[in-house]
Enzyme design. Structure first.
Site, PDB file in Angstrom:
ATOM      1  N   ARG A 320       0.837  -1.205   0.000  1.00  0.00           N
ATOM      2  CA  ARG A 320       0.000   0.000   0.000  1.00  0.00           C
ATOM      3  C   ARG A 320       0.873   1.257   0.000  1.00  0.00           C
ATOM      4  O   ARG A 320       0.528   2.262  -0.616  1.00  0.00           O
ATOM      5  CB  ARG A 320      -1.000   0.027   1.158  1.00  0.00           C
ATOM      6  CG  ARG A 320      -2.043   1.122   1.014  1.00  0.00           C
ATOM      7  CD  ARG A 320      -3.117   1.062   2.092  1.00  0.00           C
ATOM      8  NE  ARG A 320      -4.278   0.273   1.720  1.00  0.00           N
ATOM      9  CZ  ARG A 320      -5.319   0.724   0.996  1.00  0.00           C
ATOM     10  NH1 ARG A 320      -5.347   1.973   0.567  1.00  0.00           N
ATOM     11  NH2 ARG A 320      -6.326  -0.064   0.713  1.00  0.00           N
ATOM     12  N   GLU A 721      -9.467   6.486   7.345  1.00  0.00           N
ATOM     13  CA  GLU A 721      -8.022   6.694   7.288  1.00  0.00           C
ATOM     14  C   GLU A 721      -7.567   7.932   6.511  1.00  0.00           C
ATOM     15  O   GLU A 721      -6.609   8.593   6.924  1.00  0.00           O
ATOM     16  CB  GLU A 721      -7.347   5.470   6.643  1.00  0.00           C
ATOM     17  CG  GLU A 721      -7.499   4.181   7.409  1.00  0.00           C
ATOM     18  CD  GLU A 721      -7.170   2.977   6.542  1.00  0.00           C
ATOM     19  OE1 GLU A 721      -7.966   2.650   5.639  1.00  0.00           O
ATOM     20  OE2 GLU A 721      -6.102   2.392   6.750  1.00  0.00           O
TER      21      GLU A 721
HETATM   22  N1  MTE Z   1     -11.688   6.299  14.650  1.00  0.00           N
HETATM   23  C1  MTE Z   1     -11.725   6.041  15.970  1.00  0.00           C
HETATM   24  N2  MTE Z   1     -12.393   6.876  16.776  1.00  0.00           N
HETATM   25  N3  MTE Z   1     -11.094   4.946  16.498  1.00  0.00           N
HETATM   26  C2  MTE Z   1     -10.381   4.071  15.699  1.00  0.00           C
HETATM   27  O1  MTE Z   1      -9.817   3.088  16.188  1.00  0.00           O
HETATM   28  N4  MTE Z   1      -9.621   3.526  13.413  1.00  0.00           N
HETATM   29  C3  MTE Z   1      -9.321   4.053  12.081  1.00  0.00           C
HETATM   30  C4  MTE Z   1     -10.524   4.815  11.528  1.00  0.00           C
HETATM   31  N5  MTE Z   1     -11.023   5.752  12.486  1.00  0.00           N
HETATM   32  C5  MTE Z   1     -10.311   4.343  14.287  1.00  0.00           C
HETATM   33  C6  MTE Z   1     -11.019   5.487  13.809  1.00  0.00           C
HETATM   34  C7  MTE Z   1      -8.942   3.025  11.118  1.00  0.00           C
HETATM   35  S1  MTE Z   1      -7.350   2.482  11.095  1.00  0.00           S
HETATM   36  C8  MTE Z   1      -9.823   2.518  10.210  1.00  0.00           C
HETATM   37  S2  MTE Z   1      -9.357   1.405   9.051  1.00  0.00           S
HETATM   38  C9  MTE Z   1     -11.236   2.924  10.213  1.00  0.00           C
HETATM   39  O2  MTE Z   1     -11.540   3.860  11.235  1.00  0.00           O
HETATM   40  C10 MTE Z   1     -12.090   1.670  10.393  1.00  0.00           C
HETATM   41  O3  MTE Z   1     -13.424   1.949  10.465  1.00  0.00           O
HETATM   42  P1  MTE Z   1     -14.364   2.207   9.188  1.00  0.00           P
HETATM   43  O4  MTE Z   1     -13.925   1.274   8.113  1.00  0.00           O
HETATM   44  O5  MTE Z   1     -15.713   1.917   9.688  1.00  0.00           O
HETATM   45  O6  MTE Z   1     -14.148   3.638   8.811  1.00  0.00           O
HETATM   46  N1  HPA Z   2      -5.956  -2.119   4.529  1.00  0.00           N
HETATM   47  C1  HPA Z   2      -6.148  -2.397   5.822  1.00  0.00           C
HETATM   48  N2  HPA Z   2      -6.060  -3.601   6.305  1.00  0.00           N
HETATM   49  C2  HPA Z   2      -5.761  -4.598   5.465  1.00  0.00           C
HETATM   50  C3  HPA Z   2      -5.541  -4.369   4.118  1.00  0.00           C
HETATM   51  C4  HPA Z   2      -5.644  -3.056   3.607  1.00  0.00           C
HETATM   52  O1  HPA Z   2      -5.459  -2.777   2.415  1.00  0.00           O
HETATM   53  N3  HPA Z   2      -5.246  -5.548   3.556  1.00  0.00           N
HETATM   54  C5  HPA Z   2      -5.283  -6.452   4.560  1.00  0.00           C
HETATM   55  N4  HPA Z   2      -5.591  -5.883   5.707  1.00  0.00           N
HETATM   56 MO1  MOS Z   3      -7.187   0.489   9.555  1.00  0.00          MO
HETATM   57  S1  MOS Z   3      -5.141   0.599   9.543  1.00  0.00           S
HETATM   58  O1  MOS Z   3      -7.205  -0.289   7.999  1.00  0.00           O
HETATM   59  O2  MOS Z   3      -7.408  -0.749  10.690  1.00  0.00           O
END
Ligand code: MTE
Ligand code: HPA
Ligand code: MOS
Length: 768
Positions: A320, A721
């Site tokens: 990535r 993210e």
């Molecule tokens: N927001 C909060 N408050 N706490 C979290 O742990 N994790 C982040 C983001 N926002 C996180 C957060 C990460 S790494 C990801 S991948 C996404 O939330 C996952 O949730 P979603 O796919 O529902 O957005």
């Molecule tokens: N993003 C986050 N988590 C993951 C991914 C990705 O692209 N692939 C496998 N785990």
């Molecule tokens: Mo988020 S780093 O894809 O849990």
């Protein structure tokens, strides 16, 4: 896509609070460690390796067992009945060291006792003798030995070396990007509850209950069907709970199995930081060929990451990083190489952005250096290099939509960029110890798991006869507001107020074989799966109502808690009761798999991302050239969330993501000593941002009138993210101030921009 079934309706788009907002602020929200403790519970503590790399010659549990007494127990790798491997991509990745320790902090044994204090003392009493091996601790050492957790990989388009050689101008550089601890407020925790007939139930703080289930089954030698994993919520995950909870759940399950009693394993902060993997630090080398207008002709990039002792997700994370190594910029010839270095440190793992932030920062560093070299305004130079629809990226994805020109215009409208630039330059030329800088960074983040198979989700929706709804889906709640957003989707589909939808804890016995809630795709995937389930229920109810009361099924409307036909109307409870009596199924499952995506890694072609999330930020920084301190004085953020399902939650994600990114790039520094020991393993030494680090002038907006050009759930966009990378603008602003202080066009500023790094960049401390 103006199919009425997918047209936004209330409560979609409403800024409703987080589903647990009240529980969070009153302290009533239950996390695993808050749950009533079952009778007979044992508390587990881990014994850790003090060595970075060594053979275990002998392991002596006797002193620990004496302390533990009759009701305690201790286990090592030898006690594992199944397979000692929780590797998500490649194995074996042991939960307890087997013969060899590979980093300081690796669990070598686990003990459990009815009292936590007794277990702690016993863990400290575990004795081991070691024969040291050479430890490889950092990226340069691993690169020198060509020591990787997976084969190095290259993404190539055209002949980059030739394009750079033939370009009118060339520039190259190298810099280092630091790692980051997740610092979730709730640390890693699992409770294992033995069930009848050899089964086990796991309560875990995990983003990936299905993987916890699978790994516990593997370690105990049980069928997956004998293991259930349940997660109501996490106190933050940030990627740190995508794979690692499996280690702690499996150890708790192993102890519970042997003791025949429930076991809770909750790491304290120091152990959590010492044991668990973090964001990967990177070393970057780049080389670019461009013309006098600053247009890229060719780019070569080398990204080397510290993977730690095991692979974990590092191969996918380095991929990535490589996907994002040109951010939103076009270049006809590109060669990006990625190395996942095997080192004797914690096994680094997913962290918000999953390698994307590091790749994107490399691109921004390169573009910034070119702008400085040519003395072209950095925003103008970025505009000139933006990908345009029809371009192919260096991994072969055809660009269909590009929101950045619009975002640049909307962000810069009214921020006074030109006048502030002139004012700052003039002030920087004057006397004083404060220097200021401006930084601008766009974000283009690919949405989809790059492992195509993970882009699927399931849901289970129950409508009860009183018209209330119970929602299960495969996603997990970690504070990001997923439960609320999916509930809004369900409320809209069934035409009920959002308060009628009750959220059930995520559990592998309700929705199986789920993906991690990760890659920002939680609401895209689970929202669509839940909508699918609701549409099945609605369609059966509409058929029944049409038969029973008249009209055609497609004329029947579900809204405001009512079901309306051409000449009749019932509240949903009444109709549901009628349907139940007529033996119509009132509940259903739903499924979703993201369409269109595919990627051939060997040939470096395909369409790995369903779409992109876009944003941009402009930051103003001040540095003190005597102390190296920095502050972001003002930040303007504009982010594209498509048609927001919940703008309050999305705005919170943009703010929080930016601040977390700011911590990564400024104050959060992981310091290891020569023996490979992490010295920054508590908040006393590891500095996450606090409320005082917020820019005093902080202006955050969602892009107005935004849409998603592809058919996501109600045309929303993933938001979790991407905003973290808006903080690249803050780092660029600090770097701009350093250049002013140094009186040179270009400076090398490693991330994080700690006071020491800033003083080095200003030439006021010797370079490392
Ligand atoms: N927001 C909060 N408050 N706490 C979290 O742990 N994790 C982040 C983001 N926002 C996180 C957060 C990460 S790494 C990801 S991948 C996404 O939330 C996952 O949730 P979603 O796919 O529902 O957005
Ligand atoms: N993003 C986050 N988590 C993951 C991914 C990705 O692209 N692939 C496998 N785990
Ligand atoms: Mo988020 S780093 O894809 O849990």
């Amino acid at each position: 896509m103006d199919d009425p079934a997918t047209m936004p309706r209330a409560p979609l788009g409403l800024p409703l609070p987080h589903d647990s907002a009240t529980l969070h602020v009153t302290g009533e929200a239950l996390y695993v460690d808050d749950l009533p403790e079952p009778p007979g519970l044992l508390h587990a503590v881990l014994a850790l390796s003090p060595e970075a790399h060594a053979e275990i010659l002998a392991l002596d549990l006797d002193p620990a067992l004496t302390l533990l007494g009759d009701n305690g127990l201790a286990v090592t790798a030898r006690d594992i009945p199944g397979i000692n491997d929780v590797g998500p991509m490649s194995g074996p990745e042991p939960i307890l060291a087997d013969g060899i320790v590979a980093y300081v902090g690796q669990p070598i044994a686990a003990v459990a006792a009815p009292e936590l204090a007794r277990a702690r003392a016993a863990a400290r009493a575990v004795r081991a003798t070691y024969r040291r091996r050479e430890a490889v601790l950092d990226i340069p050492a691993a690169m020198a030995r060509a020591q990787y957790v997976c084969p190095p990989h290259r993404m190539t388009r055209g002949d980059a070396a030739a394009a750079i050689a033939a370009a009118p101008r060339r520039l190259s550089g190298t810099f280092a990007i630091g790692g980051q601890d997740h610092f979730y407020l709730e640390g890693q925790v699992a409770m294992a509850l033995p069930q009848e007939d050899g089964g086990v139930r796991i309560l875990s703080s995990t983003q990936h209950p299905s993987e916890v289930q699978k790994m516990v089954a593997r370690v105990l030698g049980l069928p997956e069907a004998a293991v259930t994993c349940e997660v109501r919520r996490m106190g933050g995950g940030f990627g740190g709970k995508e794979t690692q909870p499996a280690i702690f759940a499996a150890i708790a399950a192993l102890l519970a199995r042997r003791a025949g009693r429930p076991v809770k394993l909750r790491l304290d902060r120091d152990d959590d930081m010492t044991i668990t993997g973090k964001r990967h630090d990177f070393h970057v080398r780049w080389s670019a060929g461009f013309d006098t207008e600053g247009r890229l002709h060719g780019v070569e990039m080398e990204l080397a990451a510290r993977a730690g002792h095991d692979a974990d997700l590092s191969p996918a994370i380095v991929d990535r990083a490589m996907f994002h190594a040109l951010n939103c910029y076009r270049a006809p010839a590109v060669s990006v190489a990625g190395y996942a270095c095997r080192t004797n440190t914690q096994s680094n793992t997913a962290f918000r952005g999953f390698g994307g932030p590091q790749g994107m920062l490399a691109a921004e560093e390169m573009i910034d250096a070119i702008a400085r070299d040519l003395a072209i305004d950095p925003i103008e130079l970025r505009r000139r290099n933006l990908l345009v629809p029809g371009d192919a990226t260096h991994y072969g994805q055809r660009i269909e939509h590009m929101a950045l020109p619009r975002i640049f215009d909307a962000l810069l409208d009214g921020v006074g960029y030109a006048s502030r630039r002139a004012e700052i330059d003039a002030a920087n030329d004057g006397p004083g110890f404060i220097r200021r800088g401006l930084g601008f960074a766009p974000v283009m983040f690919g949405i989809s798991f790059t492992a195509t198979a993970y882009n699927q989700a399931g849901a289970l929706v129950h409508l009860y006869t009183d018209g209330s709804v119970l929602l299960n889906h495969g996603g997990t709640e970690m504070g990001q507001g997923l439960y609320r957003k999916v509930a809004q989707v369900v409320a809209a589909e069934l035409g009920v107020p959002p308060g009628r939808v009750r959220l059930a804890a995520t559990s592998t016995d309700k929705v199986p074989n789920t993906s991690a809630t990760a890659a920002s795709s939680g609401s895209d995937l689970n929202g669509a799966a839940a909508a699918d389930a609701c549409r099945k229920i609605r369609s059966r109810l509409a058929d029944f109502a049409a038969r029973a009361h008249g009209g055609a099924p497609d004329e029947i409307v579900f809204a405001d808690g009512h079901v309306r036909g051409p000449s009749w109307s019932f509240d949903l409870a009444t109709l549901a009761t009628q349907a139940y009596r007529a033996r119509v199924q009132l509940w259903d499952s739903g499924f979703y798999a993201t369409p269109r995506i595919h990627y051939d890694r060997a040939r470096n072609t395909g369409h790995p991302f369903y779409y992109y999330a876009f944003g941009a930020a402009l930051c103003e920084a001040a540095i003190d050239i005597l102390t190296g301190e920095s502050r972001i004085l003002r930040a303007d953020l504009l982010h594209d969330v498509g048609r927001s399902i919940n703008p309050a939650i999305d705005l919170g994600q943009v703010e929080g993501g930016f601040i977390q990114g700011l911590g990564w790039l400024t104050s959060e520094e992981l310091v290891f000593d020569r023996d490979g020991r992490l010295r920054t393993h508590s908040p006393a030494t590891y500095k996450i941002p606090t409320a005082r680090d917020l820019p005093p002038d902080f202006r955050v907006r969602l892009l107005e009138g935004a849409d998603n050009p592809v058919a996501t759930i109600h045309r929303s966009k993933a938001v979790g993210e991407p905003p973290l990378m808006l903080a690249n603008a803050a780092w660029l602003a600090i770097k701009d101030a350093c250049a002013a202080a140094a009186g040179t066009r270009h400076v090398r500023l490693d991330a994080p921009a700690t006071p020491e790094a800033i003083l080095r960049a200003c030439g006021r401390l010797p370079a490392r």
